[in-house]
Design a protein around this motif. Structure first.
Motif, PDB file in Angstrom:
ATOM      1  N   ALA A 109     -14.073  -4.645  -3.137  1.00  0.00           N
ATOM      2  CA  ALA A 109     -13.362  -4.056  -1.949  1.00  0.00           C
ATOM      3  C   ALA A 109     -12.283  -4.866  -1.275  1.00  0.00           C
ATOM      4  O   ALA A 109     -11.083  -4.325  -1.324  1.00  0.00           O
ATOM      5  N   MET A 110     -12.666  -6.219  -1.226  1.00  0.00           N
ATOM      6  CA  MET A 110     -11.682  -7.175  -0.544  1.00  0.00           C
ATOM      7  C   MET A 110     -10.671  -7.403  -1.549  1.00  0.00           C
ATOM      8  O   MET A 110      -9.354  -7.514  -1.130  1.00  0.00           O
ATOM      9  N   ALA A 111     -11.057  -7.593  -2.991  1.00  0.00           N
ATOM     10  CA  ALA A 111     -10.018  -7.781  -4.009  1.00  0.00           C
ATOM     11  C   ALA A 111      -9.052  -6.761  -4.057  1.00  0.00           C
ATOM     12  O   ALA A 111      -7.944  -6.900  -4.253  1.00  0.00           O
ATOM     13  N   MET A 112      -9.332  -5.720  -3.846  1.00  0.00           N
ATOM     14  CA  MET A 112      -8.673  -4.352  -3.986  1.00  0.00           C
ATOM     15  C   MET A 112      -7.487  -4.380  -2.841  1.00  0.00           C
ATOM     16  O   MET A 112      -6.360  -4.145  -2.835  1.00  0.00           O
ATOM     17  N   ILE A 113      -8.107  -4.952  -1.484  1.00  0.00           N
ATOM     18  CA  ILE A 113      -7.194  -4.976  -0.383  1.00  0.00           C
ATOM     19  C   ILE A 113      -5.946  -6.203  -0.698  1.00  0.00           C
ATOM     20  O   ILE A 113      -4.870  -5.711  -0.379  1.00  0.00           O
ATOM     21  N   LYS A 224      -3.368   5.825  11.318  1.00  0.00           N
ATOM     22  CA  LYS A 224      -2.012   5.277  11.681  1.00  0.00           C
ATOM     23  C   LYS A 224      -1.119   5.597  10.481  1.00  0.00           C
ATOM     24  O   LYS A 224      -1.609   5.717   9.120  1.00  0.00           O
ATOM     25  N   GLU A 225       0.171   5.518  10.840  1.00  0.00           N
ATOM     26  CA  GLU A 225       1.203   5.674   9.572  1.00  0.00           C
ATOM     27  C   GLU A 225       0.776   4.227   8.850  1.00  0.00           C
ATOM     28  O   GLU A 225       0.658   3.373   9.261  1.00  0.00           O
ATOM     29  N   ASN A 226       1.117   4.335   7.499  1.00  0.00           N
ATOM     30  CA  ASN A 226       1.049   3.262   6.463  1.00  0.00           C
ATOM     31  C   ASN A 226      -0.455   2.963   6.385  1.00  0.00           C
ATOM     32  O   ASN A 226      -0.410   1.600   5.924  1.00  0.00           O
ATOM     33  N   VAL A 227      -1.236   3.506   6.688  1.00  0.00           N
ATOM     34  CA  VAL A 227      -2.932   3.143   6.707  1.00  0.00           C
ATOM     35  C   VAL A 227      -3.171   2.728   4.983  1.00  0.00           C
ATOM     36  O   VAL A 227      -2.688   3.266   4.207  1.00  0.00           O
ATOM     37  N   MET A 228      -3.979   1.771   5.073  1.00  0.00           N
ATOM     38  CA  MET A 228      -4.530   1.406   3.674  1.00  0.00           C
ATOM     39  C   MET A 228      -6.141   2.152   3.479  1.00  0.00           C
ATOM     40  O   MET A 228      -6.721   1.765   4.601  1.00  0.00           O
ATOM     41  N   ILE A 229      -6.321   2.665   2.589  1.00  0.00           N
ATOM     42  CA  ILE A 229      -7.623   3.410   2.429  1.00  0.00           C
ATOM     43  C   ILE A 229      -8.234   2.769   1.126  1.00  0.00           C
ATOM     44  O   ILE A 229      -7.669   2.806   0.040  1.00  0.00           O
ATOM     45  N   ILE A 230      -9.609   2.270   1.293  1.00  0.00           N
ATOM     46  CA  ILE A 230     -10.225   1.562   0.139  1.00  0.00           C
ATOM     47  C   ILE A 230     -11.590   2.741  -0.202  1.00  0.00           C
ATOM     48  O   ILE A 230     -12.169   2.849   0.924  1.00  0.00           O
ATOM     49  N   VAL A 292      -6.169   1.726  -8.901  1.00  0.00           N
ATOM     50  CA  VAL A 292      -7.457   2.461  -9.431  1.00  0.00           C
ATOM     51  C   VAL A 292      -8.227   1.227 -10.413  1.00  0.00           C
ATOM     52  O   VAL A 292      -7.713   0.810 -11.291  1.00  0.00           O
ATOM     53  N   THR A 293      -9.558   1.199 -10.157  1.00  0.00           N
ATOM     54  CA  THR A 293     -10.388   0.592 -11.058  1.00  0.00           C
ATOM     55  C   THR A 293     -11.392   1.565 -11.178  1.00  0.00           C
ATOM     56  O   THR A 293     -11.618   2.302 -10.726  1.00  0.00           O
ATOM     57  N   ALA A 294     -12.151   1.250 -12.611  1.00  0.00           N
ATOM     58  CA  ALA A 294     -13.033   2.227 -13.146  1.00  0.00           C
ATOM     59  C   ALA A 294     -14.418   2.051 -12.906  1.00  0.00           C
ATOM     60  O   ALA A 294     -15.067   1.748 -13.815  1.00  0.00           O
ATOM     61  N   HIS A 295     -14.594   2.118 -11.628  1.00  0.00           N
ATOM     62  CA  HIS A 295     -16.153   1.822 -11.157  1.00  0.00           C
ATOM     63  C   HIS A 295     -16.681   0.762 -11.579  1.00  0.00           C
ATOM     64  O   HIS A 295     -17.725   0.814 -12.057  1.00  0.00           O
ATOM     65  N   GLN A 296     -15.866  -0.170 -11.236  1.00  0.00           N
ATOM     66  CA  GLN A 296     -16.286  -1.789 -11.717  1.00  0.00           C
ATOM     67  C   GLN A 296     -16.781  -2.813 -10.536  1.00  0.00           C
ATOM     68  O   GLN A 296     -17.169  -3.956 -10.798  1.00  0.00           O
TER      69      GLN A 296
END
Ligand code: NAD
Length: 332
Positions: A109-113, A224-230, A292-296
């Motif tokens: 999750a942190m790698a995606m952020i 918030k505007e510009n939010v990041m969703i993980i 997008v990562t494939a459930h890894q």
């Protein structure tokens, strides 16, 4: 005990064969998903070992029961794909792997952020083409940003601790609060406050009726505007169409998903030579600010070893009628 595996990949076989040297079960592997179409291959099996996108509805469970299957061992944490009521009615015991390596998922999750924020995936390609320009690669500091964590179980807790290490302010929402996180200065707030105050929102709750489409048009409007969703949890937590609208209107600034509502038709396969019929995932992948990562997220050596050990231990406990060291591993 004979155990029949579905959705098996080479890495599953490698780790289960190694760990099974201590258990000496008879293991039979099938690559295909479990569903009504494949039940005929199950002969004289005591147990079925299934993964996230296998179908274990009442119809499948009834057929398994008639074939003498007594145990279902899920080699994953989530269990939204199993009709537990039907399993109970049929006397089938069901186990899962409750916490094989929460850090594996939390670190992904942190790698995606970090990837979405600092655009390392783009920088990698750019530099290989001798383009050393920085235009378009600007990110933001995580330090002193607000990160909202929805669901503070095993994975959410590991993620909150990692995020705190970046010097971010962590807001949490869960139906039960974790004192360990509160002691670390992490604040539990109502869902609406988490949505309105967070620069980044990371989902770590299970998929249930109450959490289905937790992220929808209404909840996005509170962000918030510009939010990041993980989302590394389950695809059904997000109403994908609402998120696409949010990306198009630029209300959502970044989206990182390791799971997807319709993933069972796509993930864990090489479809590079086929025409993808799912227009929604194609639209998602066309945004430059979507990863997008494939459930890894679970996919580390440590996690695979723990998954194999925990799954075979559960089956051994069922067979011997032993107490479980971790009662959360038993679903029925
Ligand atoms: P967990 O059971 O330890 O924690 C789940 C937390 O969610 C609990 O604290 C629970 O109280 C909370 N919760 C329940 N309902 C809620 C609600 N309505 N709102 C907010 N919180 C709620 O589970 P975990 O091990 O942390 O796993 C979380 C999810 O991650 C799993 O359900 C699974 O779907 C997903 N997962 C994904 C991967 C992957 O590879 N992407 C791997 C493992 C698990």
């Amino acid at each position: 005990m004979k155990i029949t595996f579905f959705s098996t990949k080479p890495y599953d076989k490698e780790f289960f064969d190694k760990v099974n040297q201590d258990f000496k079960f008879e293991l039979e592997y099938f690559e295909t998903h479990l569903g009504p179409h494949i039940l005929n291959v199950i002969v004289h099996s005591d147990a079925v070992c299934a993964f996230v996108n296998d179908t274990l509805n009442a119809e499948v469970l009834e057929s398994l029961s008639k074939k003498g299957v007594k145990y279902i061992a899920l080699r994953c944490a989530g269990f939204n794909n199993v009709d537990l009521e039907a399993a109970k009615r049929l006397g089938i015991r069901v186990s899962r792997v409750p916490a094989y390596s929460p850090e594996a998922v939390a670190e992904h999750a942190m790698a995606m952020i970090l990837t979405l924020n600092r655009k390392t995936h783009k920088a990698y390609n750019r530099v290989r083409e001798q383009n050393f320009s920085l235009n378009g690669l600007m990110g933001f500091n995580l330090y002193q940003k607000t990160i909202g964590v929805i669901g503070t179980g095993n994975i959410g807790t590991a993620f909150a601790k990692i995020a705190k290490g970046f010097g971010a302010k962590i807001l949490a929402y869960d139906i039960t609060e974790n004192q360990e996180l509160k002691d670390l200065g992490i604040e539990y707030v109502p869902m609406d406050k988490l949505l309105s105050d967070s620069d980044i929102i990371s989902l770590h709750c299970p998929l249930m009726d109450s959490t289905h489409h937790l992220i929808d048009k209404e909840s996005i409007s509170k962000m918030k505007e510009n939010v990041m969703i993980i989302n590394t949890s389950r695809g059904g937590l997000i109403d994908t169409k609402a998120v696409i609208d949010g990306l198009k209107s630029k209300h959502i600034g970044y989206l990182g998903i390791d799971v997807y509502e319709q993933e069972e038709k796509l993930f864990f396969r090489d479809l590079s030579h086929t025409i993808i019929e799912d227009d929604t995932i194609q639209r998602l992948m066309s945004f430059p600010n979507v990863l997008v990562t494939a459930h890894q997220a679970f996919f580390t050596e440590e996690a695979l070893h723990q998954i194999a050990t925990s799954t075979l231990t559960s089956l051994s406990n069922f067979e011997a009628n032993n107490e479980f060291e971790n009662p959360n591993a038993v679903l029925v």
